[in-house]
Design an enzyme around this catalytic site. Sequence first.
Site, PDB file in Angstrom:
ATOM      1  N   GLU A 284       5.008 -16.840   6.920  1.00  0.00           N
ATOM      2  CA  GLU A 284       4.860 -15.772   5.735  1.00  0.00           C
ATOM      3  C   GLU A 284       3.903 -14.815   6.194  1.00  0.00           C
ATOM      4  OE1 GLU A 284       6.651 -14.934   3.443  1.00  0.00           O
ATOM      5  OE2 GLU A 284       7.979 -16.701   3.316  1.00  0.00           O
ATOM      6  N   CYS A 318      -0.811 -10.134   0.431  1.00  0.00           N
ATOM      7  CA  CYS A 318       0.234  -9.517   1.187  1.00  0.00           C
ATOM      8  C   CYS A 318       1.214  -8.951   0.691  1.00  0.00           C
ATOM      9  CB  CYS A 318       0.992 -10.752   2.252  1.00  0.00           C
ATOM     10  SG  CYS A 318       1.659 -12.110   1.116  1.00  0.00           S
TER      11      CYS A 318
END
Lengths: 519, 453
Positions: A284, A318
């Site tokens: 990720e 993020c």
Amino acid sequence: MSTENTFRNEPALEFRREPVRAQALRALAELRTKLPLRIGAANGAAAGGELLSYNPANPAELIAVAPAGTAADARAALVRADSAFESWSALDAGTRAATLQRAAGLLRERRLELTALEVLEAGKPWPEADADVCEAIDFLEYYALGALALDRGRLLPQLPGERNTLRYYPRGPHAVIAPWNFPMAIPAGMVSAALVTGNTVVFKPAEQTPACGHALVQALHSAGVPEDALVLLTGADEPARELVAHPLVHGIAFTGSCAAGQHIIHAAAQAQPGQRHVKRVIAEMGGKNCIIVDADADLDDAVPAIIKSAFGFAGQKCSAAARVLVCEQIADALNERLAGAIRALRVGPAEDFASDLATVIDAEALARINAFLDGAEHEPRVQADIPVGTGGHYVPPTLFVDLPPSSRIVREEVFGPVLSCERVASVEAAVRIVREGDFGLTGGLFSRSPQTIEYVSRLGIVGNLYVNREITGAMVGRHPFGGGRLSGTGPKAGGPDYLLTFVEARSVSENTVRHGLVI
Amino acid sequence: MDDAQLEDRVHECGQRLAAGLGSADASGLRHPLAIGERRMMRSLIADPRLRAALFRFVDVRPACQSRTELVRHLSEFLEEAGAGSENARRLARLTSRRGLTLPTAGAAGLGVASMAHRFIAGEDAQAAASELTSLWEQGRCVTLDLLGEATLTEPEGERYAQRCTQTLRALGQMSAGWAPNQLLEHDGLGPLPRANLSVKVSALTPHLRANAPERALSAARDRLLELLRLARDLGAHLHVDMESLDTRESITELFLELLALDEFADGPSAGIVLQAYLTDSEEQLELLLGWLEQHPRGAPFTIRLVKGAYWDHEVVLAAQHGWRAPVFTDRRSCDRHYEHLTRRLLDARAGGLALRPAIASHNLRSLAHAIAYSDALGLAPDALELQVLRGLGDDTAAAIAAYGRRVRVYCPVGDLVAGMAYLVRRLLENTSNDSFLAAQTTGADINLLLERP
């Protein structure tokens, strides 16, 4: 899977009530009396020296002392994890799931203490620190239910005289390499997914937050995960590199920067001597997330949501918003209100409930983000004040308006409290810009037109699209999280498919005909 | 008086109020527009999909910058609603017919504007002056509320404070010419100001934080202080509205702290709001009453008892965070609690506290209960004030005035853009299944409506 029916997210602490805040502050004061926390070396004496974590709001305050793991430590940890694999993988799914649920219970008992730890070690403001602990609990509960469902296997077509089954099997030791920004939740998700499906784990928390990582491991061990089935490996890059490269590793679950993620994918692809499997990588990575604001948007809603998305935890998610793409009809109004809302932000230590945003994680992050700000020749910019003379790693929340598309701030992931706002001719034009980006993690749309919402939703341009709300704060089960393009490999964390990456399917077809009779 | 006797009295009062509803004036029942609107409300109550579509249209109306935009949104909403609503399908066909689209949009836009005008008295106090004066002449006093966009920035907070200042002055000037009215201007505790402004602390500052009430204490302090001084100097009443639970602690602490200052010992007349739908509202009332006992001021303190207008918000927020809802989720227990708090307020007044209870409701039963209980305590009729919203409670206001009780009409002013959120909330309230007004609109039997909750 039936998890959707029984899973409920852990309730957040109700900080809007004064007694709850008072409790939290007491827990923080209590924790302070125990500092620095000393995390034992899992592999005996630490040859690599010590790893220290500090309060980002006060770098003189030492939070934890942990061993700085070396490549040799990583190898030793993997040998332990490998030795534990046979017995851990042989347990039935129900036993492993129950272990995770017990660990969730232990985290629940330590809610306030763990939240306080995140406040101090990661500089995460209270509500977000609490949300992270809740999410850690959620992952344990959700994957426990998911593993039970997975254990039932899948129904296959059956013909007379043939019995077909499909079952899922664990793969082997996994390396979990976790970031500091969700110091409990993200590792809890990756570690528990690997464990509950029968794999063993060597877990390396981020070097900035070893104590948070340790707290998670403690809970899982206390709940019954054998010491060797989950090995904590604190340290910086060196042990992580060794884990990725080592032939005993079957899978790597990573969350972090795009550069590191791509390096891991590359390194994991090189088979080592003696390696008889292909390593799987879940990575990720970053985002450069856009919020599209349609001409019919309600700015009373859009402005606070944009502020929260861009500046919550100082933009160090993020999923954070980095760019606003606003239809030109309302661009001036939006820019004016965004600017005013930024000036009204209060920057201060995470432990102060009055802080809207706090520090960035460390001096390195501070220097990196400041380089972005220094390098931006384009003015004007709008900023809020930051505390001075505290030594804390503060970056002023900053808005840039109408930067040229070539600007670094528009192109690159800053991972800090920096937002740029650009005008677009239409929602369609905004969509084109989103599609041209390197990343495809989260995105936002503010519109009151059902057709526009449907149009953008169907395009599937980002992993998580949020409509008429903030674009951060994905909830386990409700908002499976993860993106495409350079944002990650998938599958979505906290979603029904995640566990499949940690298992291998085996099918059996049995002939049930004897002497012409189906038995 | 025992329970059964009180119940009898409540029914008598209720019947008398209900009879007064029929005598409504031009702004009420008999107006053809009102009849049309009532019919529309009836069909909306019965058709939740159409209701959702129309409310979304009302909501987006001010953001549509052209007629084309207006008609595009309207037909999109209707189309979406059309899946489950024949009415919406019919309307969708109408809006999509070539040649009809623009006139439809125009009519729909005007419809929203005229509906808004029913609830919103004008752009500002000046624009609403003739309306406010005529209400006074009809025996109804007012409080003004300034609608606006959310305050997200300091300049927005400053502008709101300026609007409050201008409004207080304008109210002072216009009300000076009003004819004396004993019931509206006096009670046993002394004179009641004619000029009355309801203020939203959340509009004064962008610093309201649920998790840090102390931030608003400093950020809104100066602006609220100035408004209190002005109200004192003008002899006006300043009322602080209550909003979502997130802001209650900030608002209460700040307001009480300021009112306790020496400079406000003798004025202004001031008040706060108590939201009965909050399950802990009794504790909140005890806190207020305790404060009143410890801080005797020259000017009486008003507590406006409302049911609360952020029910959906509170329920959704709690559900999404996994919290127990802070509000009653059952209408009858909420109504019962409302009556309980009414009695607590009136008891406190009868006990000699310098407290003015203001019972704000459109529920005839709640109003009748307040009157009956107040009478049963032997309080003078002027000791009790009843309040309604402009647009929703016009008939009720007329009935209360006809009954000879003091009624105050809560009058929002502001432009259409700013007023939409308010308008949508009011419309939702008026057409929700639980609404007393909806029951009244659909012609429920008065005895049922007056039943004990």
